[in-house]
Scaffold this motif. Structure first.
Motif, short mmCIF file in Angstrom:
data_model
loop_
_atom_site.label_atom_id
_atom_site.label_comp_id
_atom_site.label_asym_id
_atom_site.label_seq_id
_atom_site.Cartn_x
_atom_site.Cartn_y
_atom_site.Cartn_z
N ARG A 3 -11.00 -10.53 -10.31
CA ARG A 3 -9.64 -10.78 -9.81
C ARG A 3 -9.75 -11.15 -8.33
O ARG A 3 -10.51 -10.51 -7.59
N GLU A 30 3.16 -8.83 -3.33
CA GLU A 30 3.15 -9.57 -2.06
C GLU A 30 3.83 -10.94 -2.13
O GLU A 30 4.60 -11.30 -1.26
N ARG A 90 4.56 -6.66 5.96
CA ARG A 90 3.14 -6.56 6.31
C ARG A 90 2.37 -6.99 5.07
O ARG A 90 2.43 -6.34 4.04
N ASN A 103 -12.43 -5.99 -2.60
CA ASN A 103 -11.54 -5.47 -1.57
C ASN A 103 -12.32 -4.59 -0.59
O ASN A 103 -13.52 -4.42 -0.75
N ARG A 121 -14.17 -7.23 2.91
CA ARG A 121 -13.99 -7.15 1.44
C ARG A 121 -15.33 -7.37 0.72
O ARG A 121 -16.11 -8.22 1.12
N GLU A 130 -4.73 -9.05 8.37
CA GLU A 130 -3.40 -8.73 7.84
C GLU A 130 -2.39 -9.29 8.83
O GLU A 130 -2.66 -9.32 10.03
N HIS A 167 0.82 -1.22 0.00
CA HIS A 167 0.00 0.00 0.00
C HIS A 167 0.85 1.27 0.00
O HIS A 167 2.00 1.25 0.41
C1 GTR Z 1 -5.57 -5.57 0.63
C2 GTR Z 1 -4.50 -6.05 1.56
C3 GTR Z 1 -3.20 -6.24 0.79
C4 GTR Z 1 -3.40 -7.07 -0.46
C5 GTR Z 1 -4.61 -6.66 -1.24
C6 GTR Z 1 -4.95 -7.62 -2.38
O1 GTR Z 1 -6.78 -5.42 1.34
O2 GTR Z 1 -4.27 -5.11 2.56
O3 GTR Z 1 -2.24 -6.75 1.65
O4 GTR Z 1 -3.47 -8.43 -0.11
O5 GTR Z 1 -5.76 -6.51 -0.40
O6 GTR Z 1 -6.13 -7.78 -2.66
O7 GTR Z 1 -4.02 -8.18 -2.98
#
Ligand code: GTR
Length: 325
Positions: free
Chosen positions: A169, A72, A88, A209, A148, A236, A34
């Motif tokens: 996605r 990630e 993180r 999300n 989400r 998280e 982020h």
């Molecule tokens: C967010 C999360 C990230 C990442 C992201 C995703 O909410 O904080 O770490 O995983 O989603 O959808 O890839």
């Protein structure tokens, strides 16, 4: 000349880390997908401030936000091998590696973000954390990952039926793929950093999300139909590479855990404020937010539970999570 002195400096710093020298100033590198200002980024910075204070400057933290160190999945490898000290990330990308993380990633398990916070900070969270240690990291704390929901570039989604045939996605995790399939849509796992262009070019119809991610990654610019189905709250995790953790004294380990816990409380505050702020930003920018009846979504998840909660021990684990008030 300059390069040589930079290299020398780097060597001095890393040999200080390796020697665990008492007066060394050790800079711990932490990754986050982020941008600066996001609650998880700010919480890790706060962790760093407290750590510097309580160790009289022996340790400090540098946060590499905005996926500067990679997506990630890549940064998970970096922290496991000790290339970076901290990270993180979401819990979901750990699902295939640490089996117990599958459970807190299940849809409609936590009834609210507050429920998730309480569960993860209890001994249930410690049991999940134990599984990470076989894979090169120690969980310092959990942060709130928020609820989400699905968002789409083409149409408003008011029911499970509206999801039929849509391509979303998802995070790279089988639970997510199965969850979307159980709703009659198609899941395309891909890195977070590719979602914006994926929607823009029509490779996917949408993603899912929480409000802060939808807003800060600017996904609302390309997918304005947000459906508040709140299908999952995935914690998280803030982890430290075990290679580096094992070099800490017992006293320092205590300090790390304690300040991490304090940083979680900070993250919760920042999170609550950001959810509100992000929602306002996307609404002002023209996103439509629909609130479908959740019950049919919950009912559709039965096959996902059958697949993943497949032993009496796991059934008991789920029951214990549900019993936390
Ligand atoms: C967010 C999360 C990230 C990442 C992201 C995703 O909410 O904080 O770490 O995983 O989603 O959808 O890839």
């Amino acid at each position: 000349m300059r390069l040589i002195s930079k290299l020398t400096a780097a060597l001095i710093v890393s040999s200080a880390i390796f020697a665990g020298a008492a007066n060394a100033q050790t800079v711990l590198r932490s990754s986050d997908t982020h941008p600066d200002g996001y609650p998880t980024v700010e919480a890790v910075k706060y962790f760093g401030e407290l750590l510097a204070e309580r160790t009289e400057g022996r340790y400090s933290v540098e946060v590499y936000h905005s996926a500067q160190l990679g997506q990630e999945a890549d940064t998970i490898e970096q922290v496991r091998s000790g290339v970076i000290e901290l990270n993180r990330v979401s819990m979901a990308p750990w699902n295939s590696l640490v089996p117990l993380t599958l459970i807190p990633s299940l849809p409609y398990l936590f009834t609210s973000p507050d429920h998730a916070r309480k569960v993860m900070m209890s001994e249930i969270g410690d049991e999940v954390a134990a599984g990470f240690e076989d894979h090169g990291v120690v969980v310092l704390t959990y942060y709130d990952g928020g609820a989400r929901s699905f968002y789409n570039s083409k149409k408003e989604v008011n029911s499970v039926a509206d999801l039929a045939g849509q391509k979303y996605r998802v995070i790279q995790s089988d639970v997510f793929v199965d969850m979307v399939a159980a709703l009659g849509a198609t899941a395309t796992p891909m890195p977070y950093g590719e979602v914006y262009s994926g929607i823009e070019t029509g490779v996917i119809d949408g993603a899912e999300n929480n409000f802060p991610s939808y807003e800060s990654a600017r996904h609302f610019e390309v997918a304005k139909f947000f459906s508040l189905d709140e299908h999952t709250i995935v914690p998280e995790v803030f982890v430290m590479s075990k290679v580096h953790w094992d070099r800490l004294t017992d006293e320092d380990k205590e300090i790390f855990k304690q300040v991490a816990r304090e940083s979680a409380e900070k993250q919760w505050e920042l999170w609550d404020a950001r959810v509100e702020a992000s929602r306002k930003i996307v609404e002002d920018a023209g996103s439509t937010i629909s609130t479908p009846d959740k019950q049919p979504f919950i009912d559709a998840m039965a096959p996902v539970y059958e697949k993943y909660v497949n032993t009496p021990e796991l059934e008991d684990f789920v029951a214990r999570i549900r019993a936390v008030e």
